[in-house]
Design a protein around this motif. Structure first.
Motif, PDB file in Angstrom:
ATOM      1  N   ILE A 588     -39.421   3.170  28.063  1.00 54.76           N
ATOM      2  CA  ILE A 588     -39.743   2.213  27.010  1.00 54.76           C
ATOM      3  C   ILE A 588     -38.802   2.513  25.859  1.00 54.76           C
ATOM      4  O   ILE A 588     -38.375   3.645  25.684  1.00 54.76           O
ATOM      5  CB  ILE A 588     -41.236   2.381  26.613  1.00 54.76           C
ATOM      6  N   ASN A 596     -51.839   8.390  22.429  1.00 52.00           N
ATOM      7  CA  ASN A 596     -53.287   8.287  22.362  1.00 52.00           C
ATOM      8  C   ASN A 596     -53.982   9.634  22.427  1.00 52.00           C
ATOM      9  O   ASN A 596     -53.531  10.540  23.114  1.00 52.00           O
ATOM     10  CB  ASN A 596     -53.790   7.404  23.501  1.00 52.00           C
ATOM     11  N   SER A 619     -54.727   1.915  32.776  1.00 56.58           N
ATOM     12  CA  SER A 619     -54.221   2.789  33.843  1.00 56.58           C
ATOM     13  C   SER A 619     -53.293   3.835  33.262  1.00 56.58           C
ATOM     14  O   SER A 619     -53.301   4.998  33.676  1.00 56.58           O
ATOM     15  CB  SER A 619     -53.462   1.968  34.880  1.00 56.58           C
TER      16      SER A 619
END
Ligand code: ADP
Ligand code: MG
Length: 861
Positions: A588, A596, A619
């Protein structure tokens, strides 16, 4: 052909490579089969006999061998055992080695990053014996594992051998089918059951390792481990014709030494390969493998296959990684040296086996030299783990000097080419070489002498391989040739002669050259043997280099990707601050990944139900927890800002059937099998990751199963669990169960669009946003609008008893078959209703019989 048939009979299950001069020939059926696979011309030996034949040049045999092995064949290599020029009658030949997928030791055929294991297994009702060895590195393991078939299959998957030995009779058992199902390229080789008997296996081990009992191997009281190890050893001896001195003595282990990660979990967490294509790209190992040597790459794989359970050992690895993280300058130096170290383990094996080339020995010597450099550059490293590794690196200067003096710095490819042994290594060789060299000088002198004697200015003394030494005189000068010249050959423009003197000289030179070839080859063997004397310390050295390489790699990854050192505690919890998915974050754009937190424990947050729309990142977040926990147990640093956790004994990761559809597995049954497996094996120390479990069946079924599974984990197991689901109905679990908590991945709706925020927050998703995702994906507007309409109806609870939306039934009322199986038909229900009405205490026996009769009649036809 008689010689051929005799050998072929002995090696019926292999393709026989029959050496004839510079070729390996194959005959008859072998030729027919091999010519197809190898794409080479099939000919006949001679026209009358019509024996099919094909062949490959011996110097390029490697690629052909690889192709045959890849196609699932064994190959028996038959060599000429004597010099054809000197042999009387037919040259003696015999099979010198049988190549099978599990017994290859050739560097250029093997993947440097992978071990190539041969494995043997035996099974009783309550335990399994497994043993595996890699002849290309010398590793040899054996173990007795508690459990039955399932555990055995899991161990086979973990080791992923290239060839499996089983006892005859075993091959028809259903177990073999299960084993084959998961690994299509695994060769299964049937062995005589006698090979597996304790007595013969033990006898073989004692004899081969020259010991009197098995205590030192720790397997004296493990009959299954002994018999599996015996089978492996026996097969290696057979295929290598006894030449297996490089095999280490067997090491044993148990299934409690390391964290257990079953095959499904490895697949779902994409540790060694991605799910969709099965290749290494986008897998965990691709991200974290920054090793510089093949030995390091193989070691790293072992760290991931056998994550530690011992906190002390984990801390030791962490300390070592931290130390090297903190010394960037030294780290770069170390990695640079590592890059110049070759595959010592495999070079050593080839040295043992005799297939090592002169250039490979130079490479070995240079690698050893670089190992010494490596040790020097680790001078200031003092963590206990690193200190131990340094101790394993003995000083090999003597051997290095010896090799430096023995072998030319850039020798020819093969020993037969001569010029491999260095000047000064062997006196006799030096003398022979000077004779051979004098030949050159002598030729020039002779030419000068003969020119003046004969007066032929263009006279030449030359050498060629066919005729040896000769004097060349052009036609114009033939009348000047003296009496003592002996004519040897006539050419178009000249004639060639020899003289008595030239002949005597030639003999001397030719003898010297022949002797040089012989002597170089003998000396080369001596050098090989000398190296094998150092086998044990060299293997320790290689092992140390492998580990240093992995530590350097872990440190490099940690620095490059900003990983943190996880803290292990006694608490049964996993607390992650700003965790990231190691693979997805790397694909990315920079800083695009949203980190998180996660806190899972056994008190309040045992089961986290994670809801949220499709594509939100459910997921991803549960997998990243799995990967962080796994990495932490290898000793590696992890993609997070801060982590603390207790030891986790197993990780289970399962993905609901839909996500696996692409792999063409029978979906729901597999999903339930795997769920059942987890419920039976998980403990309160385990981590369970469930992704959309229950999705493979009808909605109500799915919700019910998912619900019951979560309850069971909550009440009976106590395992730390992350449960991603798009059934937002499951959020109600948290109301009734104290240790179940709801989380959702936040999204924001804006102008009928959704924006994924990727943030895991407390609370449940109220709805699923599937339609918005559909819109994002480009569904025609009409479909989107209609879907919204249907959704509105559904949200009013418009379901029928089969869980189907009523809205869809507008075509033919009742015409659709229920998705749920019903056990009773309408008529059965009628009978049941009647039965319910009966009051037995109020009727007579006769009445009872009458009722029984009428009920039975109702069920007729
Ligand atoms: P879900 O399981 O909820 O359907 P996924 O976990 O498959 O969603 O995530 C879908 C995609 O979203 C991923 O392939 C990834 O590209 C992106 N994604 C997921 N989590 C994050 C995150 N934390 N930060 C950035 N992108 C993410
Ligand atoms: Mg998903």
């Amino acid at each position: 052909m008689r010689q051929y048939s005799e050998l072929k009979n002995k090696y019926a299950d292999a393709i026989l490579f029959f050496r004839l001069g510079d070729f390996y020939e194959m005959f008859l059926d072998d030729a027919v089969v091999a010519s197809k696979i190898l794409n080479i011309t099939l000919t006949a030996r001679n026209k009358e006999s019509n024996v099919p034949l094909c062949g490959v040049p011996h110097h390029s045999a490697q690629i052909y061998l690889k192709r045959l092995l890849d196609a699932g064949f064994k190959v028996a290599i038959c060599e000429q055992l004597e010099d054809p020029a000197k042999a009387k009658g037919i040259v003696k030949r015999d099979v010198v080695r049988v190549l099978t997928p599990g017994t290859i030791a050739d560097i250029d055929v093997l993947d440097p990053r992978e071990n190539n294991y041969l494995m043997a297994v035996t099974l009783t009702n309550s335990a399994a014996g497994v043993s595996f060895a890699d002849i290309s590195t010398g590793e040899f393991f054996t173990a007795e594992l508690a459990g039955g078939e399932t555990e055995l299959i899991e161990e086979i998957r973990r080791v992923s051998p290239k060839e499996l030995l089983v006892s005859a009779g075993f091959e028809t058992s259903p177990l073999i089918k299960k084993i084959k199902d998961g690994s299509h390229d695994l060769m299964i080789t049937i062995q005589d059951p006698a090979r597996f008997t304790l007595k013969s296996a033990k006898g073989l081990l004692l004899e081969h390792f020259q010991i009197s009992n098995l205590h030192s191997f720790g397997i004296e009281n493990m009959p299954l481990a002994v018999s599996a190890a015996g089978a492996v050893l026996g097969y290696l001896i057979d295929t290598q014709k006894g030449n297996i001195k490089n095999i280490n003595s067997p090491r044993t282990y148990t299934n409690s030494d390391s964290m257990i990660i079953d095959e499904a979990t490895r697949r779902n967490l994409e540790i060694f390969s991605n799910i969709s294509r099965g290749s290494r790209e986008e897998s965990l190992i691709e991200i974290i493998d920054l090793t510089s040597t093949p030995m390091g790459a193989r070691e790293l794989k072992k760290w991931l296959l056998f994550p530690l359970q011992d906190r002390h050992k984990i801390t030791e690895r962490q300390d070592a990684i931290e130390e090297i993280c903190l010394k960037p300058l030294e780290r770069r130096g170390i990695i640079e040296i590592l890059c110049s170290i070759n595959d010592i383990e495999r070079l050593l094996s080839r040295t043992h086996l005799g297939s090592v080339t002169p250039r490979e020995l130079v490479s070995l010597r240079e690698s050893l030299q670089n190992c010494m450099e490596l040790k020097k550059s680790l001078r200031d490293f003092s963590s206990p783990f690193m200190s131990r590794l340094k101790e394993d690196m003995a000083d090999h200067s003597d051997l290095i000097d010896y090799l430096k003096n023995a072998i030319e710095d850039s020798p020819p490819q093969t020993i037969k080419d001569c010029g491999v042994i260095k000047q000064g290594f062997n006196k006799e060789l030096d003398e022979l070489r000077s004779i051979s060299r004098e030949g050159e000088k002598w030729m020039v002198q002779l030419e000068v002498k003969e020119r003046s004697r004969t007066g032929i200015g263009s006279l030449k003394v030359r050498y060629n391989r066919v005729f040896g030494y000769y004097i060349d005189v052009t036609r114009a000068n033939l009348h000047l040739v003296p009496q003592d010249y002996i004519r040897k050959q006539s050419l178009a423009n000249s004639e060639r002669f020899i003289t008595q003197e030239l002949k005597e000289f030639e003999e001397k030179i030719v003898n010297a050259n022949e002797r040089i070839i012989q002597l170089e080859s003998t000396l080369f063997d001596e050098i090989r043997k000398k190296i094998t004397e150092f086998s044990a310390p060299l293997k320790y050295l290689a092992g140390a280099v492998a580990n240093i390489d992995v530590i350097a790699s872990c440190a490099a990854v940690a620095v490059k990707r900003n990983y943190c050192r996880p803290r292990f505690t006694d608490r049964n919890e996993i607390v992650i601050k700003d965790g990231r998915h190691p693979v997805i974050e790397s694909h990315i754009q920079k800083n695009g990944f949203v980190p998180n937190d996660a806190k899972i424990d056994t008190e309040e947050n045992q089961i986290l139900i994670i809801t949220g729309p499709n594509m939100a990142g459910k997921s991803t977040v549960i997998r990243q927890v799995g990967l962080i926990v796994l990495l932490a147990h290898t000793g590696s640093f992890v993609p997070a800002a801060e982590v603390s956790m207790g030891i986790v004994d197993r990780i289970f990761a399962r993905v609901g059937a839909m996500d696996e559809l692409a792999r063409g597995r029978s979906t729901f049954m597999v999903e339930m099998n795997e769920t059942a497996y987890i419920l039976r094996h998980a403990t309160e120390r385990s981590l369970i990751l469930l992704d959309e479990i229950g999705r493979g069946t009808a909605t109500f079924d799915g919700i019910s199963i998912a619900w019951a599974v979560a309850e069971y984990i909550h009440e009976k197991i106590g395992a730390k669990t992350l449960f991603a689901t798009h059934y937002h109905e499951l959020t109600e679990l948290a109301i009734t169960k104290p240790r179940i908590k709801n989380f959702t991945i936040s999204v924001r709706e804006w102008n009928e669009k959704i924006i994924f925020l990727r943030k895991l927050v407390p609370g449940g998703a109220s709805r699923s946003f599937g339609i918005q995702v559909g819109k994002l994906a480009g569904l025609p507007l009409e479909v989107v609008e209609r879907a919204k309409e249907i959704l509105a109806n559904l949200e009013k609870g418009e379901f029928d008893s089969a869980g189907k939306p009523r809205i869809a039934k507008n075509t033919k009322e009742g015409g659709q078959t229920a998705s749920q199986m019903t056990f009773f038909s309408g008529r059965d229900l009628e009978v049941i209703e009647e039965l319910k009405k009966i009051a037995p205490e109020a009727i007579t026996p006769i009445e009872a019989l009458q009722i029984l009769n009428s009920l039975k009649n109702k069920l007729k036809d």
